[in-house]
Design a protein around this motif. Structure first.
Motif, PDB file in Angstrom:
ATOM      1  N   ASP A  73     -68.706 116.151 141.123  1.00  0.00           N
ATOM      2  CA  ASP A  73     -67.950 115.944 139.969  1.00  0.00           C
ATOM      3  C   ASP A  73     -66.671 115.451 140.401  1.00  0.00           C
ATOM      4  O   ASP A  73     -66.228 114.699 139.846  1.00  0.00           O
ATOM      5  N   GLU A  74     -65.873 116.166 141.197  1.00  0.00           N
ATOM      6  CA  GLU A  74     -64.564 115.855 141.537  1.00  0.00           C
ATOM      7  C   GLU A  74     -64.422 114.268 141.911  1.00  0.00           C
ATOM      8  O   GLU A  74     -63.653 113.634 141.653  1.00  0.00           O
ATOM      9  N   VAL A  75     -65.567 113.803 142.626  1.00  0.00           N
ATOM     10  CA  VAL A  75     -65.528 112.460 143.145  1.00  0.00           C
ATOM     11  C   VAL A  75     -65.436 111.587 141.913  1.00  0.00           C
ATOM     12  O   VAL A  75     -64.814 110.551 141.719  1.00  0.00           O
ATOM     13  N   VAL A  76     -66.551 111.617 140.937  1.00  0.00           N
ATOM     14  CA  VAL A  76     -66.693 110.971 139.799  1.00  0.00           C
ATOM     15  C   VAL A  76     -65.643 110.988 138.785  1.00  0.00           C
ATOM     16  O   VAL A  76     -65.088 109.774 138.291  1.00  0.00           O
ATOM     17  N   ILE A  77     -65.020 112.130 138.594  1.00  0.00           N
ATOM     18  CA  ILE A  77     -63.809 112.431 137.565  1.00  0.00           C
ATOM     19  C   ILE A  77     -62.773 111.670 138.358  1.00  0.00           C
ATOM     20  O   ILE A  77     -61.948 111.052 137.536  1.00  0.00           O
ATOM     21  N   GLU A  78     -62.437 111.838 139.443  1.00  0.00           N
ATOM     22  CA  GLU A  78     -61.375 111.063 140.053  1.00  0.00           C
ATOM     23  C   GLU A  78     -61.546 109.382 139.789  1.00  0.00           C
ATOM     24  O   GLU A  78     -60.644 108.569 139.380  1.00  0.00           O
ATOM     25  N   MET A  79     -62.643 108.794 140.131  1.00  0.00           N
ATOM     26  CA  MET A  79     -63.082 107.454 139.724  1.00  0.00           C
ATOM     27  C   MET A  79     -62.755 107.024 138.349  1.00  0.00           C
ATOM     28  O   MET A  79     -62.095 106.139 138.246  1.00  0.00           O
ATOM     29  N   ILE A  80     -63.268 107.833 137.380  1.00  0.00           N
ATOM     30  CA  ILE A  80     -63.041 107.534 136.167  1.00  0.00           C
ATOM     31  C   ILE A  80     -61.418 107.748 135.500  1.00  0.00           C
ATOM     32  O   ILE A  80     -60.887 107.022 134.948  1.00  0.00           O
ATOM     33  N   SER A  81     -60.813 108.628 136.285  1.00  0.00           N
ATOM     34  CA  SER A  81     -59.259 108.607 136.023  1.00  0.00           C
ATOM     35  C   SER A  81     -58.578 107.619 136.277  1.00  0.00           C
ATOM     36  O   SER A  81     -57.913 107.158 135.742  1.00  0.00           O
ATOM     37  N   SER A  82     -58.944 107.124 137.668  1.00  0.00           N
ATOM     38  CA  SER A  82     -58.177 105.853 137.857  1.00  0.00           C
ATOM     39  C   SER A  82     -58.474 104.645 137.262  1.00  0.00           C
ATOM     40  O   SER A  82     -57.818 103.976 136.888  1.00  0.00           O
ATOM     41  N   ALA A  83     -59.705 104.576 136.789  1.00  0.00           N
ATOM     42  CA  ALA A  83     -60.235 103.461 135.934  1.00  0.00           C
ATOM     43  C   ALA A  83     -59.572 103.438 134.558  1.00  0.00           C
ATOM     44  O   ALA A  83     -59.121 102.412 134.088  1.00  0.00           O
ATOM     45  N   LEU A  84     -59.457 104.559 134.026  1.00  0.00           N
ATOM     46  CA  LEU A  84     -58.600 104.783 133.013  1.00  0.00           C
ATOM     47  C   LEU A  84     -56.973 104.367 132.982  1.00  0.00           C
ATOM     48  O   LEU A  84     -56.465 103.434 132.203  1.00  0.00           O
ATOM     49  N   ASP A  85     -56.739 105.008 133.977  1.00  0.00           N
ATOM     50  CA  ASP A  85     -54.946 104.224 134.360  1.00  0.00           C
ATOM     51  C   ASP A  85     -54.919 102.865 134.713  1.00  0.00           C
ATOM     52  O   ASP A  85     -53.839 102.475 134.345  1.00  0.00           O
TER      53      ASP A  85
ATOM     54  N   ASP B 164     -70.752 104.568 130.310  1.00  0.00           N
ATOM     55  CA  ASP B 164     -72.142 104.304 130.525  1.00  0.00           C
ATOM     56  C   ASP B 164     -72.616 105.295 131.854  1.00  0.00           C
ATOM     57  O   ASP B 164     -71.979 104.870 132.882  1.00  0.00           O
ATOM     58  N   GLY B 165     -73.495 106.291 131.665  1.00  0.00           N
ATOM     59  CA  GLY B 165     -73.744 107.202 132.804  1.00  0.00           C
ATOM     60  C   GLY B 165     -72.673 108.081 133.201  1.00  0.00           C
ATOM     61  O   GLY B 165     -72.787 108.793 134.276  1.00  0.00           O
ATOM     62  N   PHE B 166     -71.697 108.450 132.256  1.00  0.00           N
ATOM     63  CA  PHE B 166     -70.775 109.421 132.587  1.00  0.00           C
ATOM     64  C   PHE B 166     -70.341 109.862 131.309  1.00  0.00           C
ATOM     65  O   PHE B 166     -70.005 109.129 130.359  1.00  0.00           O
ATOM     66  N   PRO B 167     -70.309 110.993 130.959  1.00  0.00           N
ATOM     67  CA  PRO B 167     -70.435 112.294 131.762  1.00  0.00           C
ATOM     68  C   PRO B 167     -71.803 112.500 132.110  1.00  0.00           C
ATOM     69  O   PRO B 167     -72.500 112.328 131.163  1.00  0.00           O
ATOM     70  N   ARG B 168     -71.877 113.260 133.086  1.00  0.00           N
ATOM     71  CA  ARG B 168     -73.545 113.527 133.538  1.00  0.00           C
ATOM     72  C   ARG B 168     -73.401 114.950 133.809  1.00  0.00           C
ATOM     73  O   ARG B 168     -74.614 115.717 134.016  1.00  0.00           O
TER      74      ARG B 168
ATOM     75  N   ALA C 281     -69.095 119.793 133.094  1.00  0.00           N
ATOM     76  CA  ALA C 281     -67.620 119.691 133.700  1.00  0.00           C
ATOM     77  C   ALA C 281     -67.139 118.295 133.741  1.00  0.00           C
ATOM     78  O   ALA C 281     -66.035 118.144 133.566  1.00  0.00           O
ATOM     79  N   GLN C 282     -67.851 117.303 133.861  1.00  0.00           N
ATOM     80  CA  GLN C 282     -67.465 116.015 133.553  1.00  0.00           C
ATOM     81  C   GLN C 282     -67.029 115.506 132.112  1.00  0.00           C
ATOM     82  O   GLN C 282     -66.021 115.155 132.061  1.00  0.00           O
ATOM     83  N   ALA C 283     -67.799 116.118 131.273  1.00  0.00           N
ATOM     84  CA  ALA C 283     -67.419 116.016 129.860  1.00  0.00           C
ATOM     85  C   ALA C 283     -66.284 116.751 129.587  1.00  0.00           C
ATOM     86  O   ALA C 283     -65.139 116.042 128.751  1.00  0.00           O
ATOM     87  N   GLU C 284     -65.923 118.132 129.994  1.00  0.00           N
ATOM     88  CA  GLU C 284     -64.526 118.580 129.637  1.00  0.00           C
ATOM     89  C   GLU C 284     -63.495 117.937 130.231  1.00  0.00           C
ATOM     90  O   GLU C 284     -62.253 117.721 129.671  1.00  0.00           O
ATOM     91  N   ALA C 285     -63.658 117.241 131.508  1.00  0.00           N
ATOM     92  CA  ALA C 285     -62.629 116.705 132.413  1.00  0.00           C
ATOM     93  C   ALA C 285     -62.299 115.420 131.703  1.00  0.00           C
ATOM     94  O   ALA C 285     -61.159 114.832 131.230  1.00  0.00           O
ATOM     95  N   LEU C 286     -63.293 114.777 130.982  1.00  0.00           N
ATOM     96  CA  LEU C 286     -63.117 113.476 130.174  1.00  0.00           C
ATOM     97  C   LEU C 286     -62.240 113.616 128.944  1.00  0.00           C
ATOM     98  O   LEU C 286     -61.475 113.041 128.456  1.00  0.00           O
ATOM     99  N   ASP C 287     -62.890 114.720 128.404  1.00  0.00           N
ATOM    100  CA  ASP C 287     -61.722 115.220 127.018  1.00  0.00           C
ATOM    101  C   ASP C 287     -60.569 115.319 127.329  1.00  0.00           C
ATOM    102  O   ASP C 287     -59.830 114.881 126.678  1.00  0.00           O
ATOM    103  N   LYS C 288     -60.290 116.019 128.502  1.00  0.00           N
ATOM    104  CA  LYS C 288     -58.744 116.222 129.092  1.00  0.00           C
ATOM    105  C   LYS C 288     -57.914 114.947 129.381  1.00  0.00           C
ATOM    106  O   LYS C 288     -57.018 114.781 128.826  1.00  0.00           O
ATOM    107  N   LEU C 289     -58.758 113.972 129.812  1.00  0.00           N
ATOM    108  CA  LEU C 289     -58.073 112.519 130.108  1.00  0.00           C
ATOM    109  C   LEU C 289     -57.741 111.879 128.971  1.00  0.00           C
ATOM    110  O   LEU C 289     -56.810 111.301 128.692  1.00  0.00           O
TER     111      LEU C 289
END
Ligand code: B4P
Length: 193
Positions: free
Chosen positions: A62-74, A85-89, A92-100
Motif C-alpha cells: 500500500d505505502e508504495v502505491v499511495i505515495e505514487m498517487i499522492s505525487s501524481a495528484l500534486d 484506474d486500478g486504484f484503490p485496490r 487502506a488505499q481507499a481511506e488514504a485516497l479520501d484523505k488526499l
C-alpha cells in the motif's frame, strides 16, 4: 472537479474503457498499473521493488502505491478531475485516497464497477499475454493468484464506497462501445461539466 473510480477485477476492461473516458471527459487518467510499469521499465528502485510482486500476481504494498498517487495528484494541480484506474485496490488505499482528496477540497463522485465472469477474464488475460509481454498475463496460475488477491483484498473496496452510496455496477461483457455507452450515461447523469 469530477473524480471517478473505475473498478473491477483484473482484465475487466478498466484500462480499455479509461482510454476512451479520459478523452471524452478530459479527466486526468491515473492508472497505478501503468505508473508501476513505467517505474519498472525505467528500473527505478520503486519499479524494481514492485516487479517481484507484479510478476507473482500479488498486490504491491500500500505505502508504495499511495505515495505514487499522492505525487501524481500534486503534479496535476490544474486537472478538471481524475479517473482512477486500478486504484484503490485495498481499503487502506481507499481511506488514504479520501484523505488526499479532502486536502484538495474534493471527493470521489462515483465508483463504476465493471462485472465480468471469471472464465471471460481468464480468456482475455491469456489472450493479452500472447502479445503484451506482460509476465503477469502469461500463465493461468499467476492469473488465478491475481483473482485471489482481488477476492481477499480488493472486493472490500466496493463495500467501503457502498457505505457512501457511490457504487454503480455495469455489465463489463460484450461490445466495448456498448460498455462505454453505459459508463458514459452514469457519468452524464452526475454532470461532470
Ligand atoms: P493493472 O495494470 O491495473 O491491470 P489489470 O487489472 O490487468 O487490467 P484491466 O482491468 O485494466 O484490463 P484491460 O482493460 O487492460 O494491474 C496490474 C498489476 O499491477 C496488479 O496485478 C498489481 O500487481 C499491480 N497494481 C496495480 N495497481 C495496484 C494497486 N493499486 N495496489 C497494489 N498493486 C497494484 O483489459 C484486459 C484485456 O481484455 C485486454 O486485452 C483488452 O483488450 C480486453 N478487453 C477489454 N474489454 C473487453 C471486452 N469488452 N471484450 C473483450 N475483450 C476486452
Amino acid at each position: 472537479m469530477f473524480n471517478l473510480i473505475l473498478f473491477g477485477p483484473p482484465g475487466s476492461g478498466k484500462g480499455t474503457q479509461s482510454e476512451r473516458l479520459m478523452s471524452k471527459y478530459g479527466l486526468k487518467h491515473l492508472s497505478t498499473g501503468d505508473l508501476l510499469r513505467i517505474e519498472k521499465a525505467a528500473k527505478t528502485p520503486l519499479g524494481l521493488a514492485a516487479q517481484s510482486y507484479i510478476e507473482k500476481g500479488q498486490l504491491v504494498p500500500d505505502e508504495v502505491v499511495i505515495e505514487m498517487i499522492s505525487s501524481a495528484l500534486d503534479n496535476n494541480p490544474h486537472a478538471n478531475g481524475f479517473l482512477f484506474d486500478g486504484f484503490p485496490r485495498t481499503t487502506a488505499q481507499a481511506e488514504a485516497l479520501d484523505k488526499l482528496l479532502i486536502q484538495k477540497g474534493t471527493s470521489i463522485a462515483v465508483v463504476l464497477a465493471l462485472q465480468v465472469s471469471e472464465e471471460e477474464l481468464v480468456k482475455r488475460l491469456l489472450n493479452r499475454g500472447l502479445t503484451s509481454g506482460r509476465a503477469d498475463d502469461k500463465d493461468e496460475s499467476t492469473i488465478r493468484t491475481r483473482f485471489l488477491e482481488y477476492e481477499k483484498k480488493t472486493a472490500a473496496v466496493a463495500d467501503y464506497y457502498k457505505k457512501y452510496d457511490k457504487v454503480v455496477y455495469i455489465k463489463g461483457e460484450g461490445d466495448v462501445d456498448e460498455i462505454f455507452q453505459s459508463l458514459s450515461e452514469e457519468i452524464d447523469r452526475r454532470d461532470p461539466a
